[in-house]
Design a protein around this motif. Structure first.
Motif, mmCIF file in Angstrom:
data_model
loop_
_atom_site.group_PDB
_atom_site.id
_atom_site.type_symbol
_atom_site.label_atom_id
_atom_site.label_comp_id
_atom_site.label_asym_id
_atom_site.label_seq_id
_atom_site.Cartn_x
_atom_site.Cartn_y
_atom_site.Cartn_z
ATOM 1 N N LEU A 111 0.739 -0.917 0.045
ATOM 2 C CA LEU A 111 -0.096 -0.179 -0.135
ATOM 3 C C LEU A 111 0.760 1.091 -0.373
ATOM 4 O O LEU A 111 1.894 0.799 0.427
ATOM 5 N N ASN A 112 0.625 2.357 -0.794
ATOM 6 C CA ASN A 112 1.558 3.314 -1.126
ATOM 7 C C ASN A 112 1.200 4.117 0.284
ATOM 8 O O ASN A 112 0.212 4.657 0.513
ATOM 9 N N PRO A 113 2.260 4.861 0.895
ATOM 10 C CA PRO A 113 2.523 5.320 2.741
ATOM 11 C C PRO A 113 2.107 6.511 2.392
ATOM 12 O O PRO A 113 1.581 6.449 3.921
ATOM 13 N N VAL A 114 2.120 6.950 1.486
ATOM 14 C CA VAL A 114 1.567 8.463 1.667
ATOM 15 C C VAL A 114 0.242 9.473 1.518
ATOM 16 O O VAL A 114 -0.207 9.751 1.511
ATOM 17 N N PHE A 115 -1.196 7.880 0.888
ATOM 18 C CA PHE A 115 -2.609 8.226 0.517
ATOM 19 C C PHE A 115 -3.470 7.465 2.291
ATOM 20 O O PHE A 115 -2.863 6.452 2.575
ATOM 21 N N GLN A 120 -6.883 5.229 -1.293
ATOM 22 C CA GLN A 120 -6.982 4.031 -2.277
ATOM 23 C C GLN A 120 -7.912 3.568 -2.939
ATOM 24 O O GLN A 120 -7.358 3.113 -4.584
ATOM 25 N N ILE A 121 -8.372 3.230 -2.459
ATOM 26 C CA ILE A 121 -9.524 2.254 -2.779
ATOM 27 C C ILE A 121 -11.136 3.599 -3.624
ATOM 28 O O ILE A 121 -10.947 2.873 -4.586
ATOM 29 N N GLU A 123 -9.520 5.519 -5.589
ATOM 30 C CA GLU A 123 -9.402 5.176 -7.007
ATOM 31 C C GLU A 123 -9.404 4.515 -7.982
ATOM 32 O O GLU A 123 -9.366 4.460 -8.945
ATOM 33 N N ALA A 124 -9.151 2.884 -6.922
ATOM 34 C CA ALA A 124 -9.263 1.773 -7.661
ATOM 35 C C ALA A 124 -10.680 2.223 -8.180
ATOM 36 O O ALA A 124 -11.161 2.120 -9.593
ATOM 37 N N HIS A 159 -3.751 6.235 7.275
ATOM 38 C CA HIS A 159 -2.787 5.762 6.319
ATOM 39 C C HIS A 159 -2.433 4.581 6.691
ATOM 40 O O HIS A 159 -2.498 3.807 8.013
ATOM 41 N N MET A 172 -5.761 -4.463 0.919
ATOM 42 C CA MET A 172 -5.817 -4.796 0.259
ATOM 43 C C MET A 172 -6.807 -5.462 -1.051
ATOM 44 O O MET A 172 -7.141 -5.388 -2.318
ATOM 45 N N MET A 175 -10.284 -3.629 -1.445
ATOM 46 C CA MET A 175 -9.159 -2.875 -2.942
ATOM 47 C C MET A 175 -9.331 -3.936 -4.553
ATOM 48 O O MET A 175 -10.206 -3.378 -5.363
ATOM 49 N N PHE B 204 4.050 -0.990 -4.026
ATOM 50 C CA PHE B 204 3.053 -0.726 -3.886
ATOM 51 C C PHE B 204 2.928 0.605 -5.287
ATOM 52 O O PHE B 204 1.799 1.062 -5.427
ATOM 53 N N THR B 207 0.921 -2.263 -6.978
ATOM 54 C CA THR B 207 -0.607 -2.282 -7.130
ATOM 55 C C THR B 207 -1.321 -1.345 -7.451
ATOM 56 O O THR B 207 -2.134 -1.583 -8.158
ATOM 57 N N LYS B 211 -4.337 -2.343 -9.502
ATOM 58 C CA LYS B 211 -5.442 -1.401 -9.825
ATOM 59 C C LYS B 211 -6.219 -1.074 -11.804
ATOM 60 O O LYS B 211 -6.810 -0.369 -11.512
ATOM 61 N N LEU B 213 -4.526 2.029 -12.760
ATOM 62 C CA LEU B 213 -4.635 3.036 -12.822
ATOM 63 C C LEU B 213 -3.849 3.308 -14.287
ATOM 64 O O LEU B 213 -3.090 2.191 -14.949
ATOM 65 N N ARG B 225 5.369 11.225 -5.240
ATOM 66 C CA ARG B 225 5.091 11.700 -3.900
ATOM 67 C C ARG B 225 6.076 10.546 -3.147
ATOM 68 O O ARG B 225 6.648 11.446 -2.201
ATOM 69 N N ASN B 226 6.139 9.955 -3.756
ATOM 70 C CA ASN B 226 7.215 9.002 -2.449
ATOM 71 C C ASN B 226 8.469 9.069 -2.594
ATOM 72 O O ASN B 226 9.716 9.714 -1.613
ATOM 73 N N ILE B 299 4.472 15.078 3.778
ATOM 74 C CA ILE B 299 4.814 14.789 2.556
ATOM 75 C C ILE B 299 4.442 13.170 2.539
ATOM 76 O O ILE B 299 3.596 12.037 2.124
ATOM 77 N N ASN B 300 4.837 12.926 4.122
ATOM 78 C CA ASN B 300 4.423 11.040 4.105
ATOM 79 C C ASN B 300 4.282 10.985 5.541
ATOM 80 O O ASN B 300 4.699 10.757 6.505
ATOM 81 N N PRO B 301 2.851 10.508 5.847
ATOM 82 C CA PRO B 301 2.379 10.613 6.878
ATOM 83 C C PRO B 301 2.711 9.386 8.503
ATOM 84 O O PRO B 301 2.899 9.534 9.245
#
Lengths: 615, 306, 509
Positions: A111-115, A120-121, A123-124, A159, A172, A175, B204, B207, B211, B213, B225-226, B299-301
């Motif tokens: 999973l993207n740590p920043v969103f 994230q779901i 978005e899908a 997060h 996951m 998602m 990710f 991932t 999805k 994207l 962003r990362n 940026i990164n929580p």
């Protein structure tokens, strides 16, 4: 394509690299998945099972691979059949996540740590469905609830780092399911999870499959998981399918030698029933070696223990609020008593976060820890001076889960092995290198490996190197922290056999830290079960495994997958909660367990604290 | 987080104190006698001595240091040995030109560096990537002095579009900031490229693709962003250097900034100005460092402050 | 900015606004090579400060373009024969920018300030010999000296000996706010950026000034100065390095100004060292160095070969005939002196590109007479510390040291005395050869003891002859002073002493 077939792979060839250095990852593979069916692809690292999954998703090209031949046919919702291999990039993208979805091995990093989870779901959903953001959020929430996530609305806002591994894997899955795919590809989805969580996730996938009528292509190396979940099994070896059949047939009458070997290497909980001592694995083709093993000498428990710790405690403060006032504390290890006798293996089992790794580090003061008493080799080391700490660190060595991380990639293996000897000033440079070569041979590698660099070795070989390195200082005790957890089963069996062999020849004691009950059963003389920083049950391995007293021990045993499709536990209690946390507010220390001796050496914690059932 | 911020601020005090000692000793260890320099080469010894008395340079070093620290604490930085002007006034005047120049140089170079770096990362190994990275290496290795004069010759002398030098109106920022930012842009491009390449290997990202994207979103949203953490770190570092004022660019473009001020001050061993400026640089660096650390959290929580 | 100005102008024209031909202010902009230190020449040693001040603050006597003395605020002057009393008649009808009338009292206030050694001003030493300043009437000033000083007239003409408004001296900080009698009034100084002057409508010479404003920019980067000139951001560039003069020459709108300077570049020979005690060795060094080639290499040909210790434009100069280059003779002299195989020398110099070129050239030339030179380029501040602050004649490490001296009074005294008299030994002034000759010291003293120009000329001729004979230095070059100017501009020019003048700036249209 048969009307029942959802996915049909014919003569699939996958290659990596340029023509000059081409690698054929998958060769002439044929398999199919029917609607609603669960097919497991089994194999070890490098067998091509993951690559196959990625090629169905058309993700393989992002990793430098390409579909070089064959056909992947897929039946869409409208019954039309597409050839996945020949889709354009845009059509392939539109298929991904919509018709076919995929979940991966590492929920911690997938999973993207920043969103936020919700984003994230959403978005899908919005990628594949013409929904407004609020409608997409509703769908996301619904899906999170479907995967049994408590308080889903709150989780949406979190997060990934705020969730546990099991929760992340549920996210996951949510998602993946958000667009109701026909086929779910699960690539080792439970490998990184604790057994109790693994059982929950497998159960969840099965239930969802029933609810959604979805087919599942399950990629795994774990025969226990296969037995638990698959309808049909495809065994792959070095890019080729070597065997295929119903799950019952495969387990009952494996045909191919590789399948047999794979099944033989699987540590199976309960396989040691009726024995007192550890025993090496029987590895097909190496039976001769196994029979030569001299029965282990009985451990003399009347002698003084090699290592004895009383009241080992490690706490981490969490500062919060203005001026960093400590308001909470992690009770990672709390009043732990531990004895290890010379030449024995003490298995320390428990789930992630129970404090078992911290225990290993605390003994060597790699983290700030206190103890009421610590003796090693009869010497009191409770108040460790710098020199006695040095001595302790020489006689107690570590082997970690990831040998690649602990070997410096820029140093030759020979140098890495010699380094601790030089660091402790035990040998001259020449002697240290000579000894490094000898140790390499002792762990089953050859002398010329000394001049190579870590990247030239496989995972199993690296773990052998790490063991050789640990042996350099002639330690009396090795703390093996999940030392075999990352290895393929057949390699794992070999390394465990090696460790047992070395134990006899060098008289080593092991503190074997693991989450894997079956492996612990195989290797240990005695076992300690750890939960929330304390030991809840300990004693001779046979006593603990055959007569588990504590509820938590029982639950651990029950959750371990059994590589036998006949004993599927479809009715297992579904737990959705999280493991209770060892984080406690200041001024509320945990209750220290009182141990009762139920049999000679078999201690069990009284359950008045009710911590276990709080789950 | 506020707590963390305040603690970090407090921790700066001892650091700055140590720096003040170091700076003082270092400057006074430099060979060169300010009185003689102020007097000029053709001055007689008598002239030099009278200047030395006038500037109190005949006092013991320890008293000069005490004066310096006392001045720092009261934020009155003393007077320039050379011009007699209050140092705080000189620095205040030179600060803004350097600040605006730094901001402009940073903004364009970071934007450019990000875009070029991401494109290069996505097309790794392509001719475009190689060309981009060649440009980046050129940008890093091209002397500012030469680039500045080249731009000035073309845009000011030849085309007559822009003024050559000085800082009278906003458009005067264009050439110096282009010159100053060239090196930074190149560094940022290279940094972004490698950061994006690293992040592109993360699970990710797979991932995100699984999805379905769009690739554009995978790269510019999920990967970039990362990748920002190392990029922001680098940008902060560069900003710190820029704020110190570039001596070369400021000299070429007659920029009335901190770099010019420092150069003059060092040439004349104008202790009060050199000391104060270096203290200012140190403070700026510490503050930027803190700002960058705080930015990480946005940026990164997953990054926590302790 | 030129572009915007033009654009605005053309926009105005295109819009057809009913403006008559706009009366454009005539602005003069000048790029200087150094930053400005102080607006008070009394307290500065820098040519750049003297140059900027010269249009605001006037002197009693000034120099014309050829360093000849011309009246400014004094109309006539004379010295007594014993060179102890000097009388100046002042110009009448002059007022300072602040309205204070210019008179003897004003001059006395300035001269007293210069003579008061407790002021610790950079130029107090110039008036150290002054005993009293008298004002017999409103327009006469008399300087009484403690001892004879024949060079006093030139000292009063020194660019630092300006006349401030006495009111400003009392009420303002003249370091930042100069108030004088000049054709331009000081308006603002933004340190590091610019100095702006405005036309003085009440200037005593009603014919001047002819430009409305003058702005000075300190531009230390030479290439930038040239670019500013070529893009018409400035109309005059003070100090044009020889290597950039071609860029200016090639531009149709600009021209290069070149005058012989009065700075004489030398490599002083440390005569306290045994190897340089022999006159033959010192002469051999002069003969071995090809000065023409030196000028080509270092100044791209923009210079003249020295034929006396002082430059032709310095007052009382007398040609001694250049050494010329004669390697045969040089080798013969070295052989005679017992140094056929040469020896090692350490040469100190300056670490900028010109300084390093000088050192390298000298090193190569000296190798022809088997002298092995170790060259030591030094950063300015370090050099000044080692050479002018802490040096002890007995233990000085250098064998040779590069240096250039410019007599800012334009008088032989302020060249011969600091560089060749015994009293000038570094660190006191600039005698880096530790040269000491009784004849020379006596001649310099004699010249100061009389106010009679002929007698002074004779004494300085003796000194020049003796110094040339003794060759305490290798005379290398007199550097030409170069500047760049927009065509059509006149009255702005550089002086042989390195300053510049702009009071009579005028555009020819």
């Amino acid at each position: 394509m048969n009307a029942e077939h959802l996915l049909k792979i014919e003569d699939l060839d996958i290659r990596f690299g340029k023509e000059s250095a081409e690698m054929r990852a998958v060769k002439k593979l044929n398999l199919h998945v029917n609607r609603g069916e669960t097919v497991a692809i089994v194999g070890e690292s490098g067998s091509g099972k993951s690559v196959t999954a990625l090629s169905v998703m058309r993700l393989v090209e992002f990793g430098g691979g390409q579909i070089a031949g064959g056909k992947i046919s897929f039946r869409k919702r409208d019954d039309s059949v597409i050839d996945i291999g020949s889709l354009g990039p845009e059509d392939a993208r539109l298929m991904r996540g919509d018709d076919i979805a995929m979940i991966f091995q590492e929920p911690m990093t997938s999973l993207n740590p920043v969103f936020t989870i919700g984003d994230q779901i959403v978005e899908a959903v919005m990628t594949h469905q013409a929904k407004s953001r609020s409608a997409a959020r509703a769908t996301a929430l619904e899906t999170l609830e479907k995967v049994r996530i408590p308080d889903a609305a709150q989780v949406m806002k979190r997060h990934p780092h705020q969730l546990s591994g099991g929760m992340r894997q549920r996210v996951m899955i949510a998602m993946a399911l958000s667009c109701r795919p026909q086929l779910l590809i699960a690539d080792e989805p439970t490998t990184a999870l604790d057994v109790t969580i693994q059982a929950q996730i497998l159960r969840l996938i099965r239930e969802l499959q029933d609810e959604e009528g979805m087919a599942v292509l399950f990629i795994t190396h774990d025969m226990g998981v296969v037995a638990e979940i698959a309808d049909r099994v495809v065994v792959m070896y070095r890019g080729e399918k070597v065997e295929e059949g119903d799950v019952e047939t495969i387990f009952a009458a494996p045909q191919h030698p590789y399948t047999k070997a794979l099944l033989g290497a699987v540590p199976c909980l309960g396989s040691m029933k009726g024995t007192d001592s550890p025993e090496p694995f029987v590895i097909p083709g190496q039976e001769v070696a196994a029979t030569e093993v001299v029965p282990a000498e009985a451990i003399d428990y009347s002698a003084d223990p090699l290592l004895s710790v009383r009241g080992l405690t490690t706490r981490f403060d969490i500062g919060e609020g203005l001026f960093g006032r400590v308001t909470k504390r992690v009770h990672a290890v709390e009043h732990l008593d531990l004895d290890i006798w010379p030449g024995e293996t003490l298995g320390l089992v428990g789930e992630s976060g129970c404090g078992k790794s911290t225990t290993g580090r605390s003994i060597l003061q790699l983290v700030d820890a206190t103890s009421d008493r610590l003796t090693f080799g009869g010497e009191d080391m409770t108040r460790l001076s710098a020199s006695s700490l040095q001595k302790l660190r020489r006689q107690v060595q570590f082997v970690f889960q990831d040998p690649y991380a602990s070997l410096n990639p820029r140093l030759t293996v020979g140098y890495s092995i010699a380094e601790p000897m030089l660091l402790h000033g035990l040998e001259t440079k020449q002697n240290a290198f000579d000894k490094a070569v000898w140790l390499l041979e002792e762990v089953g590698l050859s002398a010329d490996h000394a001049n190579r660099y870590p990247h030239a070795f496989s995972g199993g070989q690296r773990q052998r190197i790490a063991i050789a390195r640990a042996l350099g200082t002639d330690p009396k005790l090795i703390i093996a922290d999940e030392a075999v957890s990352a290895l393929d089963v057949s390699v794992q069996a070999q390394v465990i056999n090696l460790m047992m062999d070395l134990q006899k020849r060098f008289g080593l004691a092991y503190l074997f830290i693991s989450h894997d009950m079956a492996v612990v059963e195989r290797i240990s003389h005695r076992v300690a079960v750890m939960y929330l920083g304390q030991i809840v049950e300990s004693g001779p391995r046979r006593a603990v495994f055959e007569n588990a007293q504590h509820a938590y021990t029982q639950r651990l045993m029950a959750a371990a997958p059994v590589p036998d499709p006949a004993v599927r536990r479809r009715d297992m209690r579904m737990i959705t909660g999280e493991v209770p946390s060892p984080v406690r507010p200041i001024g509320q220390p945990p209750v220290i367990n009182t141990m009762d001796e139920v049999a000679p050496g078999h201690l069990v914690a009284r359950e008045q604290a009710r911590t276990v059932d709080a789950a | 987080m506020l707590n963390y911020f305040l603690r970090r601020l407090a921790a700066m005090v001892p650091v700055l104190f140590l720096i003040s000692i170091f700076v003082f000793l270092f400057i006074h260890a430099l060979p060169g006698d300010p009185a003689r320099l102020l007097a000029g080469e053709t001055a007689t010894q008598a002239e030099v001595e009278s200047i030395r008395r006038a500037l109190n340079l005949d006092q013991p070093l320890i008293w000069q240091y005490v004066d310096f620290v006392a001045n720092l604490v009261t934020l009155d930085l003393g007077n320039s040995l050379r011009t007699g002007e209050p140092v705080s006034q000189m620095i205040a005047r030179a600060f803004w030109p350097t600040f605006w120049l730094s901001i402009c140089a940073l903004v364009w170079s970071v934007l450019f560096g990000l875009v070029a770096g991401v494109i290069s990362a996505v097309r790794r190994g392509s001719p475009g990537d190689h060309a981009g990275m060649f440009l980046a290496v050129s940008g890093i290795s091209m002397p500012n002095f030469w680039l500045g004069l080249l731009l000035m010759q073309y845009f000011s002398v030849h085309l007559g579009w822009l003024g050559t030098s000085g800082f009278d109106e906003p458009s005067d920022l264009i050439l110096p900031s282009l010159t100053l930012g060239a090196g930074v842009a190149a560094v940022m491009a290279r940094f972004t490229r490698s950061a994006v390449i690293d992040v592109a290997r993360e699970d990710f990202i797979r991932t995100a693709r699984a999805k379905g994207l769009r690739e554009r979103i995978v790269i510019w949203k999920h990967a970039l962003r990362n990748a920002l953490i190392p990029v922001v770190t680098m940008a902060g570092l560069q900003f710190g250097f820029l704020l110190g004022g570039s001596i070369v660019v400021e000299k070429v473009f007659r920029w009335p900034g901190l770099g010019s001020l420092l150069l003059d001050a060092i040439n004349f061993r104008d202790y009060a100005v050199v000391q104060s400026e270096i203290m200012l640089f140190s403070l700026q660096f510490l503050l930027i460092n803190l700002a960058v650390d705080m930015l990480y959290g946005f940026i990164n929580p997953a990054i926590r402050y302790k | 900015m030129t572009f915007l100005k033009r654009a605005a102008l053309s926009a105005m024209l295109m819009a057809g606004t009913a403006l008559a031909t706009p009366v454009l202010a005539e602005d003069l902009k000048i790029a200087m090579d150094q930053i400005f230190q102080k607006m008070d020449p009394h307290n500065s040693n820098y040519n750049v400060d003297y140059s900027v001040a010269s249009g605001v603050l006037e002197r009693l006597i000034t120099f014309d373009a050829n360093m000849k003395l011309v009246p400014q605020l004094a109309t006539e002057w004379e010295g007594s024969d014993d060179a102890k009393t000097f009388t100046f008649k002042l110009r009448e009808g002059v007022t300072f920018h602040d309205g204070t009338p210019f008179d003897a009292a004003a001059v006395k206030a300035n001269f007293d300030r210069l003579a008061d050694q407790s002021q610790n001003l950079a130029k107090n030493s110039l008036f150290k010999v002054v005993d009293t300043v008298e004002t017999p009437d409103d327009y006469t000033v008399v300087l009484n000296l403690k001892e004879p000083f024949g060079a006093m007239i030139n000292t009063v003409a020194h660019p630092s000996v300006v006349i401030h408004s006495p009111k400003a001296l009392e009420e303002l900080d003249v370091q930042k706010n100069p108030v004088g009698t000049g054709p331009f009034i000081f308006k603002e100084w933004i340190p590091g950026e610019r100095v702006v002057l405005e036309k003085n409508d009440d200037y005593w010479d009603s014919e001047w000034p002819k430009v409305d404003t003058v702005t000075f920019y300190p531009v230390t980067e030479s290439a930038t100065r040239v670019s500013m000139l070529l893009s018409d951001e400035v109309q005059f560039v003070h100090v044009l390095p020889a290597e950039l003069s071609e860029r200016v020459e090639n531009d149709d709108s600009a021209e290069v100004l070149e005058v012989p300077g009065i700075t004489v570049w030398t490599a002083s020979l440390n005569m306290l060292k045994d190897k340089f005690k022999d006159q033959r060795v010192r002469r051999a060094f002069n003969l071995a160095v090809d000065q023409e080639a030196f000028i080509d290499v270092v100044y791209s040909g923009h210079g003249v070969v020295p034929d006396s210790p002082i430059a032709p434009d310095t007052r009382f100069y007398e040609s001694q005939g250049a050494f010329g280059t004669d390697l045969e003779e040089a080798r013969a002299l070295m052989k005679e002196a017992g140094h056929e195989d040469g020896f090692d020398v350490e040469i100190w110099g300056i670490n900028n590109s010109t300084g390093v070129r000088m050192l390298q050239f000298l090193q190569q030339q000296l190798s022809q007479i088997n002298v092995r030179a170790k060259i030591v380029p030094m950063e300015g501040a370090t050099r000044s510390e080692k050479l002018f602050s802490s040096v002890d004649p007995e233990t000085a490490e250098f064998d040779m040291v590069m240096g250039g001296w410019s007599p800012s009074t334009g008088d032989a005294d302020w060249h011969l005395r600091p560089v060749y008299a015994t009293e000038g030994w570094v660190p006191k002034i600039y005698n880096m050869a530790f040269y000491s000759n009784e004849t020379v010291d006596q001649a310099i003293a004699d010249a100061l003891n009389t106010g009679d120009a002929d007698a002074r000329a004779e004494a300085y001729a003796t000194a020049q002859k003796q110094i040339w004979e003794d060759a305490p230095a290798v005379w290398l070059a007199i550097e030409n002073k170069m500047a760049g100017r927009k065509k059509g501009l006149s009255g702005v020019f550089q002086m042989p002493d390195g300053t510049m003048q702009y009071a009579k700036a005028e555009y020819q249209n």
